[in-house]
Write a protein that holds these residues in place. Structure first.
Motif, PDB file in Angstrom:
ATOM      1  N   GLN A 169     -19.791 -61.814 -15.247  1.00 56.54           N
ATOM      2  CA  GLN A 169     -21.073 -62.522 -15.051  1.00 56.54           C
ATOM      3  C   GLN A 169     -21.177 -63.014 -13.616  1.00 56.54           C
ATOM      4  OE1 GLN A 169     -22.696 -65.138 -18.109  1.00 56.54           O
ATOM      5  NE2 GLN A 169     -20.870 -64.727 -19.326  1.00 56.54           N
ATOM      6  N   PHE A 170     -20.041 -63.517 -13.092  1.00 61.11           N
ATOM      7  CA  PHE A 170     -20.029 -63.945 -11.686  1.00 61.11           C
ATOM      8  C   PHE A 170     -20.343 -62.758 -10.771  1.00 61.11           C
ATOM      9  CE2 PHE A 170     -17.417 -63.595  -7.864  1.00 61.11           C
ATOM     10  CZ  PHE A 170     -17.965 -64.592  -7.074  1.00 61.11           C
ATOM     11  N   LEU A 171     -19.670 -61.627 -11.011  1.00 61.56           N
ATOM     12  CA  LEU A 171     -19.820 -60.457 -10.120  1.00 61.56           C
ATOM     13  C   LEU A 171     -21.250 -59.917 -10.123  1.00 61.56           C
ATOM     14  CD1 LEU A 171     -16.457 -58.599 -10.854  1.00 61.56           C
ATOM     15  CD2 LEU A 171     -17.132 -59.664  -8.678  1.00 61.56           C
ATOM     16  N   GLU A 172     -21.922 -60.043 -11.255  1.00 61.69           N
ATOM     17  CA  GLU A 172     -23.316 -59.598 -11.338  1.00 61.69           C
ATOM     18  C   GLU A 172     -24.239 -60.526 -10.553  1.00 61.69           C
ATOM     19  OE1 GLU A 172     -25.571 -59.021 -15.126  1.00 61.69           O
ATOM     20  OE2 GLU A 172     -23.780 -57.830 -15.554  1.00 61.69           O
ATOM     21  N   ASP A 173     -23.944 -61.823 -10.646  1.00 62.24           N
ATOM     22  CA  ASP A 173     -24.827 -62.837 -10.057  1.00 62.24           C
ATOM     23  C   ASP A 173     -24.624 -62.982  -8.545  1.00 62.24           C
ATOM     24  OD1 ASP A 173     -26.627 -65.131 -10.279  1.00 62.24           O
ATOM     25  OD2 ASP A 173     -24.877 -66.381  -9.885  1.00 62.24           O
ATOM     26  N   TYR A 174     -23.376 -62.786  -8.123  1.00 59.06           N
ATOM     27  CA  TYR A 174     -22.947 -63.141  -6.762  1.00 59.06           C
ATOM     28  C   TYR A 174     -23.684 -62.422  -5.623  1.00 59.06           C
ATOM     29  CZ  TYR A 174     -19.497 -63.535  -2.920  1.00 59.06           C
ATOM     30  OH  TYR A 174     -18.876 -63.738  -1.718  1.00 59.06           O
ATOM     31  N   PRO A 175     -23.898 -61.091  -5.705  1.00 57.16           N
ATOM     32  CA  PRO A 175     -24.393 -60.375  -4.519  1.00 57.16           C
ATOM     33  C   PRO A 175     -25.753 -60.838  -4.009  1.00 57.16           C
ATOM     34  CG  PRO A 175     -23.573 -58.829  -6.156  1.00 57.16           C
ATOM     35  CD  PRO A 175     -23.622 -60.157  -6.815  1.00 57.16           C
ATOM     36  N   ASN A 176     -26.646 -61.264  -4.892  1.00 55.23           N
ATOM     37  CA  ASN A 176     -27.993 -61.623  -4.433  1.00 55.23           C
ATOM     38  C   ASN A 176     -28.255 -63.120  -4.466  1.00 55.23           C
ATOM     39  OD1 ASN A 176     -28.653 -58.830  -4.177  1.00 55.23           O
ATOM     40  ND2 ASN A 176     -28.767 -58.775  -6.408  1.00 55.23           N
TER      41      ASN A 176
END
Ligand SMILES: C[S@@+](CC[C@H](N)C(=O)[O-])C[C@H]1O[C@@H](n2cnc3c(N)ncnc32)[C@H](O)[C@@H]1O
Length: 243
Positions: free
Chosen positions: A125-132
């Motif tokens: 969930q972190f990895l999905e949220d982090y980039p943008n």
């Protein structure tokens, strides 16, 4: 959990942070709520998550309409770099947990496999949220924070301060918590154990010095206990003298 020690490279007071030495490991929203006894009122405050690493608290709270900024030195790296490091270290951490099985309470999390699933789900969930979401994930590190005085209602620090008491001195802890008190009205830190499931060697000196500086420290029991005996948080109400 000796392996976590390797995630931090300290050189005098300057942190040299290289991702190949990091063991990324992140907790979920539900775990944060339980570790810090967060009420709906708390969750409606402007929150600083300090040392949040790949935890999903920021992503999940934001989805629920909350207002949060996380800081961590690993946020200087890209999502792909952090993901790669999670993949490289995951088996090692699971293996170490198995080896140190007796240091943990297997009540809410029932097995090592269950733990692995919960952590991977949180980190995904972190990895999905982090980039943008650059504004919500700021690369910074204690004992200095890039924020104005009294910017946050509450600052949370999970599994960094006190946990690494062998690696970071009492002075580092005192300076860091004073800095957190400068930017937030209230600071909560969990757990109060250091690695090896022993009470932090820094705790009493830190509380004494924070009280002397006018901050009010209370040790509170919480519902969460995974490390045996790790069911207390330090709650610090900040004096607004910024000393
Ligand atoms: C064991 S992880 C805990 C992650 C998350 N808080 C959780 O409970 O799931 C410790 C985190 O502290 C971060 N950290 C290391 N040095 C730090 C510093 N000087 N200031 C803030 N965070 C730091 C690490 O990068 C790592 O992400």
């Amino acid at each position: 959990m000796r392996g976590y020690v390797d995630c931090l490279h300290k050189k005098n007071s300057l942190m040299v942070f290289t991702l190949d030495k990091v063991v990324p490991w992140g907790r979920s929203f539900d775990e944060y709520v339980s570790m810090f006894s967060l009420s709906d009122t708390d969750l409606n405050k402007y929150i600083l998550g300090c040392g949040d690493g790949p935890a999903s608290f920021n992503a999940e709270l934001t989805r629920k309409g909350g207002n949060i900024v996380s800081i961590d030195p690993i946020y200087q790296f890209t999502a792909d770099e952090i993901k790669e490091q999670i993949e490289v270290t995951y088996d090692l951490v699971i293996e170490q947990t198995r080896t140190n099985h007796d240091e943990f309470v297997w009540k809410h999390i029932k097995t090592v496999e269950n733990l692995g699933r919960i952590r991977i789900n949180a980190m995904n969930q972190f990895l999905e949220d982090y980039p943008n979401s650059e504004a919500r994930y700021v690369a910074a590190e204690l004992p200095t924070l890039p924020f104005d005085n009294s910017r946050f209602g509450i600052a949370l620090c999970s599994h960094f301060l006190f946990l690494y008491s062998e690696q970071f001195s009492s002075e580092f802890h005192i300076q860091s918590i004073k800095e957190l008190c400068r930017v937030a009205s209230e600071v909560r830190i969990f757990p109060l154990l250091e690695l090896g499931a022993r009470k932090s060697r820094c705790l009493s000196k830190v509380i004494e010095q924070l009280n002397a500086a006018g901050h009010e420290c209370i040790v509170e029991k919480v519902a969460y206990e995974f490390q045996k005996g790790g069911n207390e948080m330090l709650c610090v109400k900040a004096s607004n003298n910024y000393i």
